[in-house]
Design an enzyme around this catalytic site. Sequence first.
Site, PDB file in Angstrom:
ATOM      1  N   GLU B 120     -30.808  -7.235  45.644  1.00 58.50           N
ATOM      2  CA  GLU B 120     -30.740  -7.629  47.061  1.00 58.50           C
ATOM      3  C   GLU B 120     -30.782  -9.150  47.125  1.00 58.50           C
ATOM      4  OE1 GLU B 120     -30.254  -6.391  50.194  1.00 58.50           O
ATOM      5  OE2 GLU B 120     -30.491  -8.507  50.688  1.00 58.50           O
ATOM      6  N   THR B 129     -27.702  -5.464  58.228  1.00 60.22           N
ATOM      7  CA  THR B 129     -27.232  -4.511  59.236  1.00 60.22           C
ATOM      8  C   THR B 129     -28.243  -3.385  59.485  1.00 60.22           C
ATOM      9  OG1 THR B 129     -24.984  -5.027  58.599  1.00 60.22           O
ATOM     10  CG2 THR B 129     -25.300  -2.982  59.812  1.00 60.22           C
ATOM     11  N   HIS B 138     -27.544   9.951  64.680  1.00 52.44           N
ATOM     12  CA  HIS B 138     -26.499  10.578  65.485  1.00 52.44           C
ATOM     13  C   HIS B 138     -26.333  12.039  65.100  1.00 52.44           C
ATOM     14  CE1 HIS B 138     -24.788   7.157  67.666  1.00 52.44           C
ATOM     15  NE2 HIS B 138     -25.116   6.430  66.613  1.00 52.44           N
ATOM     16  N   VAL B 261     -25.341 -11.311  43.865  1.00 52.14           N
ATOM     17  CA  VAL B 261     -24.322 -11.022  42.849  1.00 52.14           C
ATOM     18  C   VAL B 261     -23.197 -12.042  42.985  1.00 52.14           C
ATOM     19  CG1 VAL B 261     -22.590  -9.349  42.117  1.00 52.14           C
ATOM     20  CG2 VAL B 261     -24.916  -8.596  42.710  1.00 52.14           C
ATOM     21  N   ILE B 431     -19.546   1.289  55.848  1.00 49.40           N
ATOM     22  CA  ILE B 431     -20.609   2.140  56.386  1.00 49.40           C
ATOM     23  C   ILE B 431     -21.126   1.516  57.680  1.00 49.40           C
ATOM     24  CG2 ILE B 431     -22.736   3.404  55.910  1.00 49.40           C
ATOM     25  CD1 ILE B 431     -20.491   4.059  53.935  1.00 49.40           C
ATOM     26  N   SER B 433     -21.834   2.619  61.977  1.00 50.95           N
ATOM     27  CA  SER B 433     -22.372   3.794  62.654  1.00 50.95           C
ATOM     28  C   SER B 433     -21.446   4.975  62.408  1.00 50.95           C
ATOM     29  CB  SER B 433     -22.457   3.511  64.154  1.00 50.95           C
ATOM     30  OG  SER B 433     -22.868   4.657  64.844  1.00 50.95           O
TER      31      SER B 433
END
Lengths: 418, 580, 123
Positions: B120, B129, B138, B261, B431, B433
């Site tokens: 990370e 995000t 959902h 990275v 990726i 919603s």
Amino acid sequence: MREVHLDLAVIGGGPAGLAAALEARRQGLEKVAVIERDIELGGILQQCVHDGFGLHRFGRRMSGGQYAQAFIDEVEAGGIMTECRTMVLRVSGDKKIYAVSSHKGMTLYHCRAIILAMGCRERTRNQIFIYGARPSGVLTAGTVQRYINMEGYLPGKKAVILGSGDIGLIMARRMILEGMEVEGVYEVMAHPGGLTRNIVQCLEDYDIPLHLSTTVSQIHGQERLEGVSVARVDQQRRPVKESERYIPCDLLVLAVGLIPETELARGAGIKINPLSNGPEVDQDFATSVPGIFAAGNLVAVFDLVDYVSATGETAAKGAARYLENPKAAHPRAYRVNTGENVSLAVPQIVYEGQAAQDLSLFLRVKQPGPKAALICACAGRELSRKKERFVAPPEMLAAKVPAGTFIGADLLLEIKGE
Amino acid sequence: MDRESILKLVGNDGRFAACQVECSLSPDGIATVWGAADTWRQVVDIGHLVARQPDIVNVVNRLRARGIEIAPQDKSGAIAAARRLGVRAEADIVIIGGGICGCAIARALARYQARIILLEKNSDISEETTKANNGYIHAGHRAAPGTLKAKLNVEGNAMYDQWHEELNFPFLRCGQLNVARTEKDMRALEKNHADGIANKVPGIRLVSAQEAKELEPALEGEIVGALLVPSLAVVEPYSVCIALAENAVSNGVDLWLNCEVLAIDLDSSSRTEAVVTEKGLIKTGWVINCAGIYADEIAAMVDDQFFSLHPRRGGIAIFDKQVKPPYKRSVSVPAPAEQKDEESKGGGFSFTPDGNILAGPSALEVPDKEDKRVEAQDIDYAYSRGAAAYPGLRRQDIIAMYSGVRAADYKEDFIIAMSGKIDGFINVAGIQSPGLAAAPAIARMVEVIVKESRAGQNNPLRLRTDFNPHREKPVEFRHLSLEEQDRLIRRNPAYGRIVCRCEQISEGEILDTIRSPITPTTVDAVKRRVRAGMGRCQGGFCQPKVVEILARELGREWTEINLKGRHAYILARKSREEGL
Amino acid sequence: MRKVTVTCIVCPSSCRVSVREGGEGLEISGHQCRRGLEHARNEVKNPMRMLTATIAVTGADFNLLPVISSAEIPKKMLIPCLRTVYGLRVQAPVKEGSVILRDVCGTGVDILAARTITRAPAG
């Protein structure tokens, strides 16, 4: 669970709470306690190292800590129970207080009367809708004051201050005297929010410009604040895009107003007044819940600490009177209404009958101006008139209903030009 | 579809008259467009237009909007420095990105006997995000039938109960009521209903106006009908991510924070060989690309970029807890002036498991992946949607505003697959919603891809016998009874020191999280774990206290404690260090 | 000849008082009262300010002790005095009003502790 039985619990050991506890003892109440969440008494005064406190009450210019110390010494000598490092979690309508501390665990205080004196908190960038990025380096003035005056750290190198209330002005000078740079003070209103004395001694003395009718319109910087955009505002106080300019800085200090801390009051079912944003109170500073009183900046933001202490004393006298006969019925209640050029009045409720002593009514003016009269009227009849050379929103004003006056209808507070 | 017809299509569209567009099309259906447009909106619209054509698998969009320059970072110096550090670790699997997908996959793969490193670039997981969405799990009725999104959304939603049970994050399966005020609204809900049935959303049904009012008596005004979706749930997204990551780390996953990275090395047979990071090289056979909005750039590192991600910003408003949600369910009511974004709907009125009303997010295409600003239009939108569902909502009760960017590709679907070119390189990209809802199913899908890959078949991953799926529930002082609080303080006095007065968070909880498997090192990292600073004063009172605790517990100077990230310092210096 | 404008702080009227410094002393206009006149004269001839600051304290729950001057000092002496004050260091306990430094920079004014600070409990 530890249980404590009290005549009076005062929640909050700041200027309102300390004055209330002392007055309660003077009124003959036996078991009085001050419950304070911080590690010591004094409240926010302890981080106010500047002078200007106590002129009314002590006739000399004290710093915040000195003003607090005068009360603390008396409280410690006066047979008052002080419960520091104790956080009240809940106040119930039947006057039970639940509070925690690390050394005593949970305590249930059974109280015959309660005075709430939790003070206020600062508005944040979100509450005044400053848009843009969300970097570090955007702090309220009180937090900056805490870091500098209590902890000994500087939260930036070059600051922009939004808001010209007294806290903003005081912090401008403090930052300069600590070796920081202050680019300027910006005020969305057309007139300064703080006292002239502070404009002169905190800004003019150090050549810090004050920009009126101007606000911060954008915050820039991904991680640490890199700068702000400032813009003139229109009549509706909206930023005018064309006037926007960029100022590099690594600290934005927000001195954009205070809000009473009403969470405990709401939890006890106490009615909140929409103008003051604090509990609605009567002439004794009693709230809508019998036996629970309120004082200080919780009721309305007073600015002047002398007034804060005075309301604590009024509430304590009220609590003592209440305890003499808790079941006593109030006479008929009347409203204290705000009239011409008045934005706020405290207390909001008075009772029918002859005023036993002088009754102080606090009010705030909407528009500044010279040569004004503070008028308190009842059913068209003038009860008092007080001349002021100049009135301005930064200073809370006090009108009086003289002792002996008969109140038989709603009161109206007005400020009229002469 | 061929190159010429794509160009004709764009050229004939009046919206793009002034644009100069070039295009190429690969045999496997990847269209690449480049050239110049006048606005960013046109850049995005052209990308979408091309992506919608038959046989187009995905779109790489290199169009530029005139006047908008996002300078690419030159990483050559950093790469050289990283190579000088040499090989610092060897792993079977390297996962890039500590968002919800990376953490879910790390935890899923932690069941196996494999050395896993999770990378990370920020100083904490869940910092991009993942942390900035509305926390909806959902139900799956908003995704187009037949898409990967729809499938994984419905599967993932159903898997949340088990996650919740094992990982102990706040979770509320409150359900959702979508309300129609007009016949036109009703047509839209009927379409959602049909999609929901096609996607196998459990329990979804249309209800009459009368039933809607019985379900939610606080609903006011004219109602035509409603769509009831019982399976919708709400979470604090960062809490889920943190719980997953803590459990992964407890089960042996190695988490490297502050580790960006920079490049990926391949061997002579086009297999992933090593990940080049700012902390040196990590030798690895599998690389799983969960880099969120930067996943396209990570894919480009192995020369297999077949999609572009375009950031779609969403701004959210959080309201004071004093304002109680009037409904039992999340209630969605179309706002009078809904944002007209053809590819994305914004969110409406909801609440968090802790009881704050939440409105938004907005949906706005932005050119800069780092554009996480909150602007008036974001909050105007969020507030209008919130107020449409609950007219009593007051703007002045907003206590926090923030934005995140959705990592959308031009097909507007998830990309979860082994690279067709590079063996060992798995994309988990696009990726957006309902990624949070789909995360459990995404992790399961990636697990299968790893096991079925060539390397996986040659050298099968074996299950560990000591995997522990449980993460203990952290103490939440504010939710305990008075008697429990009393007992807790007597056992450990630190729980009696309330640090955050707005949310009633104790020092004990902060100390617990500092001693958890992933030590938070910033004020915001503490906030995401225990809520200190999330209340109405937004840390005004508790920030100095949290700084003090972090400095003391981590053995650092106060000036070394950041608000967030790696450079967001709070204190510039000690006073009096430089003369007056 | 020097001309300065002084904002009067005697009352909320905040009069802008003009002060001309000529051969024959001061020429003052714009004030509305005697106190304003006095104030403007003082501000030009010998402006005075209170000094408030914090100094290092050891052995207490806090790192800093607020201090205040026993009276106003000449404005031009504020920064030199602060430099001196910033170098001070005391040991808890300290009582409010106790003299921390006598006659700061020859002004005849003392620096006093502005609160009581007790000794922190050991450990």
